[in-house]
Design a protein around this motif. Structure first.
Motif, short mmCIF file in Angstrom:
data_model
loop_
_atom_site.label_atom_id
_atom_site.label_comp_id
_atom_site.label_asym_id
_atom_site.label_seq_id
_atom_site.Cartn_x
_atom_site.Cartn_y
_atom_site.Cartn_z
N ILE A 1 -16.98 58.27 15.75
CA ILE A 1 -16.29 59.07 16.81
C ILE A 1 -16.61 58.66 18.19
CG2 ILE A 1 -16.37 61.46 17.81
CD1 ILE A 1 -17.01 62.51 14.86
N VAL A 2 -17.66 58.33 18.45
CA VAL A 2 -18.13 57.44 19.62
C VAL A 2 -17.09 56.37 19.91
CG1 VAL A 2 -19.74 56.49 20.87
CG2 VAL A 2 -20.40 58.59 19.82
N GLU A 3 -17.01 55.35 18.98
CA GLU A 3 -16.30 54.34 18.95
C GLU A 3 -14.71 54.67 19.42
OE1 GLU A 3 -14.64 51.00 15.51
OE2 GLU A 3 -16.85 51.54 15.84
N GLU A 4 -14.12 55.59 18.79
CA GLU A 4 -12.71 55.92 18.82
C GLU A 4 -12.70 56.68 20.22
OE1 GLU A 4 -12.01 58.71 15.53
OE2 GLU A 4 -11.68 56.66 14.29
N GLU A 5 -13.78 57.27 20.83
CA GLU A 5 -13.83 57.82 21.97
C GLU A 5 -13.88 56.68 22.97
OE1 GLU A 5 -13.73 61.34 24.64
OE2 GLU A 5 -13.49 61.17 22.22
N LEU A 6 -14.53 56.01 23.07
CA LEU A 6 -14.36 54.60 23.87
C LEU A 6 -13.11 53.94 23.70
CD1 LEU A 6 -18.08 53.33 23.45
CD2 LEU A 6 -17.13 54.30 25.53
N GLU A 7 -12.43 53.71 22.48
CA GLU A 7 -11.21 52.94 22.21
C GLU A 7 -10.29 53.94 23.02
OE1 GLU A 7 -8.87 50.81 18.78
OE2 GLU A 7 -10.54 51.78 18.44
N PHE A 8 -9.86 54.86 22.34
CA PHE A 8 -8.57 55.58 22.43
C PHE A 8 -8.65 56.47 23.94
CE2 PHE A 8 -8.83 55.06 17.73
CZ PHE A 8 -7.76 54.32 17.81
N GLU A 9 -9.89 57.11 24.40
CA GLU A 9 -9.82 57.85 25.41
C GLU A 9 -10.27 56.90 26.90
OE1 GLU A 9 -8.61 60.88 25.72
OE2 GLU A 9 -8.68 61.07 23.14
N CYS A 10 -10.95 55.78 26.46
CA CYS A 10 -11.54 54.90 27.64
C CYS A 10 -10.85 53.84 27.75
CB CYS A 10 -12.97 54.76 27.56
SG CYS A 10 -13.94 56.24 27.63
N GLY A 11 -9.81 53.39 26.76
CA GLY A 11 -9.16 52.16 26.90
C GLY A 11 -9.86 50.68 26.63
N LEU A 12 -11.01 50.82 26.01
CA LEU A 12 -11.79 49.60 25.78
C LEU A 12 -11.59 49.24 24.44
CD1 LEU A 12 -15.35 50.90 26.71
CD2 LEU A 12 -13.48 49.83 28.31
N ALA B 1 -14.94 56.63 32.44
CA ALA B 1 -13.93 57.87 32.58
C ALA B 1 -13.05 58.08 31.45
CB ALA B 1 -13.00 57.36 33.62
N GLY B 2 -13.22 59.02 31.17
CA GLY B 2 -12.22 59.65 29.92
C GLY B 2 -13.11 60.17 28.58
N PHE B 3 -14.30 59.54 28.90
CA PHE B 3 -15.32 60.06 27.85
C PHE B 3 -15.69 61.36 27.83
CE2 PHE B 3 -19.08 60.04 25.17
CZ PHE B 3 -18.85 59.13 24.14
N ASP B 4 -15.82 62.22 26.68
CA ASP B 4 -16.03 63.42 26.72
C ASP B 4 -17.07 63.83 25.79
OD1 ASP B 4 -16.03 66.20 26.53
OD2 ASP B 4 -13.85 66.67 26.96
N TRP B 5 -18.48 64.02 25.92
CA TRP B 5 -19.56 64.58 25.12
C TRP B 5 -19.11 65.94 24.31
CZ3 TRP B 5 -22.73 61.13 22.89
CH2 TRP B 5 -23.13 60.11 23.60
#
Length: 378
Positions: free
Chosen positions: A68-79, A134-138
């Motif tokens: 979930i953390v990985e997908e948050e960084l990839e899809f919400e933060c564009g990494l 930016a875009g990461f949401d805990w």
């Protein structure tokens, strides 16, 4: 024998960017991690028969959290994958090893858990790392992780039976309390609880990428007794704080009138002329002298006050029970937990806190009060 993660299925996680985090975790013994992870939802402790099931559940839960953390960084933060791995693999590995994070993630398995403390997750992350991009949401991470845990519970009959047994035991305990059946005064269990909670030196802030010292160094192996001076009416540190803070303390009657520089120098000289002695010698004097009933230990942040108290408690906890019964019982109180229990109405005072609060081992408050009145409490 340490059970490798690969036997639990981690070898199948080839698409997970953070898979090395799990593999690194699996190099050590998982028993302590399992206990810390599930301690808030399995109050009675993890039995050996449950360990195999809970290790598999732990593996799946951590896999889901990292995904979930990985997908948050990839899809919400564009990494991209390499950016995620290079920038966050080591920090996220330390993060899931944090002593507060383990039970926080484990709370998702608790009965009636509807939300996790996402603000606390974010705060713990920021303590040791820079802010997330930016875009990461805990909060979003916590919500998705909680849903993933519910699926894990639903798909594991073995886990459900463990949790249902825990619920039954909680109901039985509540029934006993309602009926007036009070907890035992089990000093052996209290000794074991102290060792489980405080024996390992807290090294969460160290870099574990080369070697992981956590859960390998014991407090009593590295503790060095501090030297202290007796301080009665004068505390030099009070007069070394900024003038503005001194003024506020005087206005609130927490500090006497301003001391003249000459008098301050004289007081300081008298203070430093006091003999230096080992803190352990001082404690032994108090134990041997019935007239000395109170000791306040003062020191700068990081000077070792907390670890000294842990050392005293562990010394008692490691003593044979026959000897420990005759010694003063150390009541090591984490004020944060006590304050939370008191504010929530769980307890009214310290005795009731040990009787029915969130402590490592509950002790009968009536017997505890008897010990306190006879000076058998440290």
């Amino acid at each position: 024998m340490v059970e490798p993660w690969t036997t639990l299925g981690v070898s199948l996680l080839k698409d997970l960017v953070f898979k090395d985090v799990l593999l690194e975790l699996g190099k050590g013994a998982l028993e302590d991690y399992v206990k810390d992870f599930f301690k808030d939802c399995i109050k009675g402790g993890v039995e050996s028969a449950q360990a195999g099931v809970l290790k598999k559940v732990l593996r799946e839960a951590l896999k889901q959290f990292l995904q979930i953390v990985e997908e948050e960084l990839e899809f919400e933060c564009g990494l991209f994958g390499n950016q995620i791995r290079d920038g966050y693999e080591i920090p996220i590995g330390k993060f899931i090893q944090h002593q507060e994070v383990k039970p926080l993630l484990g709370q998702a398995f608790a009965k009636d858990c509807r939300a996790l403390d996402s603000k606390k997750l974010g705060r713990i992350w920021r303590e040791d790392n820079s802010t997330m991009p930016a875009g990461f949401d805990w909060e979003r991470v916590a919500q998705q992780y909680l849903r993933a845990v519910k699926r894990i519970i639903k798909q594991s009959p073995e886990l459900r039976s463990i949790l249902e047994l825990e619920i039954q035991e909680a109901i039985a305990q509540h029934t006993q309390e309602t009926a007036g059946i009070i907890p035992d005064f089990n000093l052996k269990a209290y000794q074991e609880g102290l060792q489980e909670r405080y024996a390992n030196l807290n090294l969460d802030s160290l870099d574990t990428s080369v070697y992981d010292y956590r859960e390998k160094l014991k407090v009593w192996q590295v503790f060095v007794a501090q030297n202290v001076r007796e301080c009665q009416e004068f505390l030099p540190q009070v007069y070394e704080i900024p003038k503005e803070h001194q003024r506020r303390l005087r206005e609130s009657n927490q500090l006497a009138a301003e001391v003249a520089p000459e008098a301050l120098a004289r007081h300081r000289q008298v203070y430093y002329q006091q003999p230096v002695s080992s803190i352990l010698d001082l404690v032994n004097q108090i134990w041997e002298d019935d007239k000395l009933r109170y000791l306040v230990i003062l020191g700068e942040p990081g000077s070792g006050k907390s670890i000294f108290l842990q050392y005293l408690a562990l010394n008692w906890a490691r003593s044979p029970l026959d000897n420990a019964i005759e010694l003063p019982i150390p009541l090591l109180i984490e004020l944060r937990t006590y304050n939370r229990d008191r504010n929530s109405g769980e307890c009214k005072d310290l005795l009731e806190f040990f009787h029915k609060g969130n402590v490592i081992c509950r002790l009968n408050q009536h017997q505890l009060q008897e010990r306190l009145q006879t000076g058998k409490i440290l």
